[in-house]
Design a protein around this motif. Structure first.
Motif, PDB file in Angstrom:
ATOM      1  N   ALA A  99       1.121  -1.050  -0.052  1.00  0.00           N
ATOM      2  CA  ALA A  99      -0.015   0.245  -0.207  1.00  0.00           C
ATOM      3  C   ALA A  99       0.833   1.091  -0.216  1.00  0.00           C
ATOM      4  CB  ALA A  99      -0.936   0.251   1.506  1.00  0.00           C
ATOM      5  N   ALA A 100       1.912   1.248   0.898  1.00  0.00           N
ATOM      6  CA  ALA A 100       2.527   1.994   1.488  1.00  0.00           C
ATOM      7  C   ALA A 100       3.692   2.468  -0.215  1.00  0.00           C
ATOM      8  CB  ALA A 100       3.456   2.779   1.792  1.00  0.00           C
ATOM      9  N   TYR A 105       3.629   6.248  -5.061  1.00  0.00           N
ATOM     10  CA  TYR A 105       4.224   5.874  -6.980  1.00  0.00           C
ATOM     11  C   TYR A 105       3.110   6.547  -7.667  1.00  0.00           C
ATOM     12  CZ  TYR A 105       9.409   5.009  -5.444  1.00  0.00           C
ATOM     13  OH  TYR A 105      10.623   4.944  -5.673  1.00  0.00           O
ATOM     14  N   GLY A 106       1.898   6.210  -7.264  1.00  0.00           N
ATOM     15  CA  GLY A 106       0.801   5.734  -7.926  1.00  0.00           C
ATOM     16  C   GLY A 106      -0.290   6.754  -7.430  1.00  0.00           C
ATOM     17  N   GLY A 111      -1.930   2.448  -4.513  1.00  0.00           N
ATOM     18  CA  GLY A 111      -1.869   1.703  -3.619  1.00  0.00           C
ATOM     19  C   GLY A 111      -2.912   0.501  -3.227  1.00  0.00           C
ATOM     20  N   LEU A 112      -4.019   1.075  -2.884  1.00  0.00           N
ATOM     21  CA  LEU A 112      -4.698  -0.250  -2.590  1.00  0.00           C
ATOM     22  C   LEU A 112      -4.853  -1.661  -3.748  1.00  0.00           C
ATOM     23  CD1 LEU A 112      -7.438  -0.633  -1.083  1.00  0.00           C
ATOM     24  CD2 LEU A 112      -8.790  -0.401  -2.260  1.00  0.00           C
ATOM     25  N   LEU A 113      -4.813  -1.435  -5.014  1.00  0.00           N
ATOM     26  CA  LEU A 113      -4.517  -2.517  -5.766  1.00  0.00           C
ATOM     27  C   LEU A 113      -3.133  -2.975  -5.339  1.00  0.00           C
ATOM     28  CD1 LEU A 113      -5.285  -0.625  -9.448  1.00  0.00           C
ATOM     29  CD2 LEU A 113      -6.897  -2.347  -7.665  1.00  0.00           C
ATOM     30  N   ALA A 114      -2.046  -2.439  -4.927  1.00  0.00           N
ATOM     31  CA  ALA A 114      -0.931  -2.828  -4.500  1.00  0.00           C
ATOM     32  C   ALA A 114      -0.472  -4.029  -3.853  1.00  0.00           C
ATOM     33  CB  ALA A 114       0.159  -2.341  -4.410  1.00  0.00           C
ATOM     34  N   PRO A 171       7.963   7.161   3.024  1.00  0.00           N
ATOM     35  CA  PRO A 171       8.198   8.792   3.371  1.00  0.00           C
ATOM     36  C   PRO A 171       6.690   8.887   3.298  1.00  0.00           C
ATOM     37  CG  PRO A 171       8.394   7.352   0.859  1.00  0.00           C
ATOM     38  CD  PRO A 171       8.814   6.637   2.357  1.00  0.00           C
ATOM     39  N   PRO A 172       6.299   9.960   3.385  1.00  0.00           N
ATOM     40  CA  PRO A 172       4.643  10.333   3.936  1.00  0.00           C
ATOM     41  C   PRO A 172       3.975  10.084   2.527  1.00  0.00           C
ATOM     42  CG  PRO A 172       5.853  12.154   4.231  1.00  0.00           C
ATOM     43  CD  PRO A 172       6.906  10.932   4.491  1.00  0.00           C
ATOM     44  N   VAL A 173       2.457   8.950   2.385  1.00  0.00           N
ATOM     45  CA  VAL A 173       2.343   8.880   1.710  1.00  0.00           C
ATOM     46  C   VAL A 173       0.860   9.451   1.407  1.00  0.00           C
ATOM     47  CG1 VAL A 173       3.634   6.939   0.785  1.00  0.00           C
ATOM     48  CG2 VAL A 173       1.466   6.386   2.671  1.00  0.00           C
ATOM     49  N   PRO A 174       0.193   9.625   0.558  1.00  0.00           N
ATOM     50  CA  PRO A 174      -1.635  10.192   0.270  1.00  0.00           C
ATOM     51  C   PRO A 174      -2.088   9.553   1.224  1.00  0.00           C
ATOM     52  CG  PRO A 174      -1.166   9.333  -2.040  1.00  0.00           C
ATOM     53  CD  PRO A 174       0.466   9.055  -1.316  1.00  0.00           C
ATOM     54  N   LYS A 175      -2.991   9.687   1.569  1.00  0.00           N
ATOM     55  CA  LYS A 175      -4.250   9.231   2.060  1.00  0.00           C
ATOM     56  C   LYS A 175      -6.107   9.692   1.763  1.00  0.00           C
ATOM     57  CE  LYS A 175      -1.534   8.682   5.581  1.00  0.00           C
ATOM     58  NZ  LYS A 175      -1.065   7.409   6.280  1.00  0.00           N
ATOM     59  N   PHE A 176      -6.944   8.321   1.598  1.00  0.00           N
ATOM     60  CA  PHE A 176      -8.325   8.228   1.409  1.00  0.00           C
ATOM     61  C   PHE A 176      -8.670   9.643   1.767  1.00  0.00           C
ATOM     62  CE2 PHE A 176      -7.547   3.508   0.570  1.00  0.00           C
ATOM     63  CZ  PHE A 176      -8.400   3.934  -0.996  1.00  0.00           C
ATOM     64  N   ASP A 177      -9.077  10.348   1.376  1.00  0.00           N
ATOM     65  CA  ASP A 177     -10.627  11.131   0.972  1.00  0.00           C
ATOM     66  C   ASP A 177     -11.634  10.927   1.953  1.00  0.00           C
ATOM     67  OD1 ASP A 177      -9.364  13.423  -0.051  1.00  0.00           O
ATOM     68  OD2 ASP A 177     -10.470  12.801  -1.576  1.00  0.00           O
ATOM     69  N   THR A 178     -11.950  11.506   3.392  1.00  0.00           N
ATOM     70  CA  THR A 178     -13.146  11.290   3.396  1.00  0.00           C
ATOM     71  C   THR A 178     -14.646  11.603   3.268  1.00  0.00           C
ATOM     72  OG1 THR A 178     -12.931  12.316   5.569  1.00  0.00           O
ATOM     73  CG2 THR A 178     -12.221  10.058   6.063  1.00  0.00           C
ATOM     74  N   TYR A 179     -15.604  10.997   3.437  1.00  0.00           N
ATOM     75  CA  TYR A 179     -17.434  11.675   2.836  1.00  0.00           C
ATOM     76  C   TYR A 179     -18.454  11.362   4.713  1.00  0.00           C
ATOM     77  CZ  TYR A 179     -14.791  11.215  -1.226  1.00  0.00           C
ATOM     78  OH  TYR A 179     -13.962  11.458  -2.190  1.00  0.00           O
TER      79      TYR A 179
END
Length: 423
Positions: A99-100, A105-106, A111-114, A171-179
């Motif tokens: 995931a990280a 990179y994408g 990350g979820l697919l990886a 390193p810092p990785v992007p996170k999912f948005d929340t709703y």
């Protein structure tokens, strides 16, 4: 001509009793959810600890229950096909690294697919060892756990150390948005602030489940329903479950047992990898850390067993573990101590149910468990800080152990099977 003798007319006394209709599983789940909410509301009112039913606690519980739920679903797929999968922890560890790496990179979806791919690789490796080569399932699972930890440690040093300067962290990785369901959330927030017994408690719990929810949480809940529909309502699911009940009989009917076991373990690993991804990609969570899962794969396995190898049951088990974990984070020792009181009330309900079902041993265990928990609650003003992180899980284990007494695992689970065995 001999007279024909008419059969005696059946009387009400000689007629066999009609079988009792069993309550649908979904209805039992709804009833237990209502009981749990009523117990929490009563406990909050009697102890004055509002955090038991607060929005923050429910929201934290949902986030912490996700990795346990996904690991439990992974265990369900594997064990319904007859393969014991204690390697869920290692597959989750592979998922955290994947995931990280994919998210860095994408983006989050990469990350979820990886994570799914890395977890599925772990599942296929477990299938190769147990299905093809006949390795003991427990031995293979332990090896997968050790291998997952070792492989991710090597990959983190190879890939992440040049980027972050730390071989144990990404390193810092992007996170999912929340709703959030804004209108409904605001209305429930007003009800929660009114501090009315029962109404405000339900409002707080519901608000936590619809506020700042990630897409991964929605996907996980849909996967519970999808797993039920596939495993219990499709021909493929029937064949897969037959491999866990009697692989020899399944093969005699033309089922490719090896193929179904491989498919089940690939799905199992992918779901466990998703559980690992939830630790990395959800808002509020850390980036990749070495051994980040911290035993959640084993807790997921326990939730699946207590859920009696059923999707609805493991959902309840994961919710209990997640709630216990979220409560000690959001409320500390006072909230955990209040949870002991609530567990006593819940055990009282369970004891009554077990008595009505004439399960005397389960009822006796419930009485003993309730007595122990009430003594701890009555004799302590506050819990020792060292015990707080573990006491909530201890309470959850007692409740689940008393509630789930008639466990029925697949008949051929863990059995070493060879193709053509029934010839």
């Amino acid at each position: 001509m001999s007279a024909m003798i008419a059969p005696p007319a059946s009387s009400p006394e000689t007629m066999p009793p009609e079988p009792r209709r069993r309550m649908p599983g979904w209805l039992r789940g709804v009833l237990w959810a209502v009981v749990a909410i009523a117990v929490l509301s009563t406990t909050s009112y009697l102890t004055g600890v509002d955090v038991l039913t607060s929005t923050n606690t429910a929201n934290t519980a949902l986030r912490l229950a996700l990795p346990i739920l996904l690991a439990a679903l992974g265990g369900l797929w594997a064990e319904r096909a007859g393969v014991i999968n204690i390697g869920l922890e290692g597959m989750m560890i592979l998922g955290t690294w994947g995931a990280a790496w994919g998210a860095y990179y994408g983006g989050v979806w990469a990350g979820l697919l990886a994570a799914i791919a890395f977890g599925a690789l772990g599942g296929l490796l477990h299938a190769l060892a147990t299905v093809t080569f006949g390795v003991n399932h427990i031995v293979s699972g332990v090896a997968i756990n050790l291998l997952g930890l070792g492989v991710t440690k090597y990959l983190a040093k190879l890939v992440f150390e040049p980027l972050s300067g730390n071989p144990k962290q990404s390193p810092p990785v992007p996170k999912f948005d929340t709703y959030s369901a804004t209108f409904l959330s605001d209305w429930l927030g007003d009800l929660e602030e009114m501090q009315r017994a029962g109404i405000s408690d339900v409002a707080g719990l519901l608000r936590g489940l619809i506020t700042q929810v990630s897409p991964l949480a929605m996907i996980a809940l849909l996967l519970v329903l999808l797993s039920y529909l596939v495993l219990w309502r499709t021909r493929f699911g029937l064949r897969l479950r037959s491999c866990g009940e009697s692989p020899v009989a399944a093969e005699s009917l033309g089922v490719n047992v090896y193929l179904h076991k491989y498919a089940a373990l690939a799905v199992s690993g992918g779901l466990a990898g998703m559980g690992g991804a939830s630790l990395v990609l959800l808002p509020g969570g850390a980036d990749y850390l070495e051994n980040q899962t911290n035993g959640r794969g084993f807790i997921g396995l326990a939730a699946m067993i207590f859920g009696n190898w059923r999707p609805g049951g493991l959902l309840g088990g994961a919710a209990l573990f997640g709630y216990a974990d979220g409560l000690q984070l959001s409320g500390g020792g006072e909230a955990v101590l209040a949870l002991l009181y609530g567990a006593v009330l819940l055990l009282a309900v369970i004891v009554v149910v077990q008595l009505l079902r004439r399960r005397w041993i389960a009822a006796a265990l419930g009485v003993v468990g309730a007595g122990i928990l009430y003594y701890i609650y009555w004799s302590n003003d506050e819990l020792p800080s060292d015990l707080i992180p573990y006491s909530a899980h201890f309470v959850t284990l007692i409740v689940l152990a008393v509630a789930a007494q008639r466990l029925r695992p697949p008949k051929s689970i863990g059995r070493q099977y060879r193709r053509g065995e029934g010839d």
